[in-house]
Structure formats: structure tokens, C-alpha cells
Design an enzyme around this catalytic site. Structure first.
Site, short mmCIF file in Angstrom:
data_model
loop_
_atom_site.label_atom_id
_atom_site.label_comp_id
_atom_site.label_asym_id
_atom_site.label_seq_id
_atom_site.Cartn_x
_atom_site.Cartn_y
_atom_site.Cartn_z
N GLU A 158 2.52 -7.25 3.77
CA GLU A 158 2.76 -5.89 3.28
C GLU A 158 3.38 -5.88 1.89
OE1 GLU A 158 1.89 -5.72 7.45
OE2 GLU A 158 3.42 -6.88 6.37
N HIS A 207 5.11 -0.09 16.60
CA HIS A 207 3.90 0.67 16.33
C HIS A 207 4.13 2.18 16.42
CE1 HIS A 207 2.31 -3.30 17.24
NE2 HIS A 207 1.12 -2.94 16.81
#
Length: 335
Positions: A70, A139
Site C-alpha cells: 500500500e 476488512h
């Protein structure tokens, strides 16, 4: 304010995730500098298929599969943006964004000021966020408040397909970095007509989803639909709730927030993020500062809990649902 559309425009009945894909496609057609990048966004079409088909149409130089990193995804996009491109990096889930947080707050958000305007950072970081789909750890977070706290960032959360396309268009055209959070609980929950043409929904403008006179209820993203449902249920009890969908969390549409409160004198805020330090507190403070003399009751915050997001058995209990929203509204109206 509704999406800016023409009455005679051709439309297509789309889900929210399809509208995101349509918005990306439209802007990539119009501007060769728009580039999509992220983990599995290319041949695979993204974990939720938000970029499906873009790789085949625009090729590997504009739809770029990246390593699982990321910080690298966002850092690379910042460099692209500084030199004139308009990258749209995708982070698979908001809970995965933290390795790239330093790049966002130390570089993307500050590039304009630290370069004294020589560079801007026109990039849009897309991320599915929020709970309700029975996903595992990391998540389901709703950490939007972290990004709202950072000067230099815009934070946008759509709640309808038409707004998703229009807001994404405005975000891609913005000269500054935008965090574009997509509530995955409603990715495929419903459809609505979305214009095929390119159009913008202005950033920083809330939408009045339901007019009312007894209480102002502020919300965004996936919590908009259960809030409207709660308001409609309470109508049978004689409670007339106004529902404001903020759409953009930074900058906040303070004018719409305050004017609604001046009309009703009561307020509730609904969000799925934890209560402490959430946007509900900022909205409450804004009402105190700008409209205290109109206040008739304490502001109710109907939120997630100050705990890590739970696994499957408690997920529905954690998220505000119509019955809990109704209770909060009753508390404020009955004070």
C-alpha cells in the site's frame, strides 16, 4: 443537492459498484492522464469487480496491477500526480490503508503547501469500507475520521449509484487529493438510473434525503438507507425527521447542517464508526458553535461501539440499524 443531470440524458440502471466503474470508464475515455492502479485491478477487475473490463479496453499502461504494498501504491501515485497525471489508486479494503497512511498525510496532503503551490496532488484514493458483509478482520473498519482530521485531504462517501458516479467525477477532476470511500454493504444492494454521460456532483454539498420539521438526522454512506427507513417508521408516531446525507465529510457542508438544525432544534448523528472521536462529535460541536440558541435537546449519537469491529455473530448488533436509530431519535425528540 441532487446530481446534476439533464432530463433528456440517456441513463442505465446501475448498482453503486457499477456506477463507480462507469465513472472510472467515463473519465478514462475523456482524459488520457487518468490512470487506475492497485492490487488485482487489472486482469482480475478488482476484488469487488469495480474495475472490470478496464484493463481490456485501456491496456496495462493505464490499468496497472501493483504489488501488495500500500505504501508503494500510494507513493507511486503521488509522484504521478505531482507531474501532471491523475492517478486513481485502489486500496482493496480501508483496513489495509494504514501502511500507506504516512504517504497520505506526510506527502499527498501537504504537497501543495510544502511546495508553496508549485505542485498539486490530483489523485483519488478509492477504498471499499464499512461492515455488514461478513468479512474477516481488517476488512470492515470505518476510520474516515482519521482522514478528515488531515488538512489538505478531501473525504467523500457516496450513498447512491448516481451520486457515486458524479462524486467520483468531481474527485478525479479535483486538483487536490481525495479519499473516496465506497460503502461495500450497499455495493449491490439496489439500483437506480445513472446518466451515461459525464456529470459532476459538487464536493462539499450535502443532500437533504427527507425533509422534516421535528429533528435533523445527519448520516452518510451505508447508514443513509436505514436512517431513512427509521424516519419513515417514526412518521406513524407523529415524528417528522429530516435526513441529511453529508456525502462529503471534508469539507463539511456546514451551511446545510446548521440551517436544518435551526429549523428543527433537535439533532441525531448516525454513523457506523466508533463513537469516540467520530464525526458525530464534530457535527455536534459545529451545532453548538453555530446554533446553540436554537437547541432544544442534547444531540444523540447513534454509532458503532468503541471496540474493534466484531466478527460475524455480533456484526449486525454493532452496526446501527433502524430500530436503534428510531430509539435515538425518540430520545432526542422526547427530551
Amino acid at each position: 443537492m441532487a446530481a446534476e443531470t439533464q432530463s433528456d440524458a440517456d441513463t442505465e440502471n446501475l448498482t453503486l459498484v457499477q456506477a463507480v466503474r462507469d465513472g472510472l470508464h467515463t473519465q478514462m475515455e475523456q482524459d488520457d492522464d487518468v490512470v487506475v492502479m492497485g492490487e488485482d485491478v487489472g486482469k482480475n477487475g478488482g476484488v469487488f469487480r469495480a474495475t472490470e473490463g478496464l484493463y481490456d479496453e485501456f491496456g496495462e499502461n493505464r490499468v496497472i496491477d501493483t504489488p501488495l504494498a500500500e505504501s508503494g501504491i500510494i507513493g507511486t501515485a503521488i509522484g504521478m500526480a505531482a507531474y501532471g497525471m491523475r492517478p486513481v489508486p485502489e486500496i482493496q479494503f480501508l483496513g489495509f490503508i494504514y501502511p500507506g497512511f504516512d504517504q497520505i498525510v506526510s506527502h499527498a496532503a501537504r504537497l501543495r503547501t510544502r511546495s508553496r503551490g508549485r505542485y498539486t496532488c490530483p489523485m483519488v484514493i478509492r477504498a471499499p469500507y464499512g461492515g455488514g458483509i461478513r468479512a474477516p478482520e481488517h476488512h470492515s473498519e470505518s476510520s474516515e475520521a482519521m482522514f478528515v482530521h488531515q488538512p489538505g485531504l478531501k473525504v467523500v462517501i457516496p450513498s447512491t449509484p448516481a451520486d457515486a458516479k458524479g462524486l467520483l467525477t468531481s474527485a478525479i477532476r479535483s486538483p487536490d487529493p481525495v479519499i473516496f470511500l465506497e460503502p461495500k454493504l450497499i455495493y449491490r444492494a439496489f439500483r437506480e438510473e445513472v446518466p451515461n454521460e459525464s456529470y459532476e456532483v459538487p464536493l462539499g454539498e450535502a443532500a437533504v434525503r427527507r425533509e422534516g420539521s421535528d429533528i435533523s438526522v445527519y448520516t452518510w454512506g451505508a447508514m443513509t438507507r436505514p436512517t431513512i427507513e427509521a424516519a419513515e417508521n417514526l412518521e406513524e408516531e407523529g415524528i417528522d425527521a429530516e435526513v441529511i446525507d453529508l456525502r462529503t465529510l471534508s469539507p463539511l457542508d456546514e451551511e446545510t447542517i446548521v440551517e436544518s438544525f435551526k429549523k428543527t432544534g433537535r439533532a441525531a448523528v448516525v454513523h457506523e464508526a466508533p463513537k469516540t472521536g467520530g464525526l458525530g462529535a464534530e457535527i455536534t460541536a459545529t451545532l453548538q458553535e453555530e446554533a446553540l440558541l436554537h437547541q432544544e435537546a442534547p444531540v444523540e449519537r447513534i454509532t458503532g461501539f468503541d471496540t474493534p469491529f466484531p466478527l460475524y455473530a455480533l456484526e449486525d448488533y454493532y452496526l446501527p440499524e433502524p430500530a436503534r436509530i428510531e430509539d435515538g431519535i425518540r430520545n432526542a425528540v422526547g427530551f
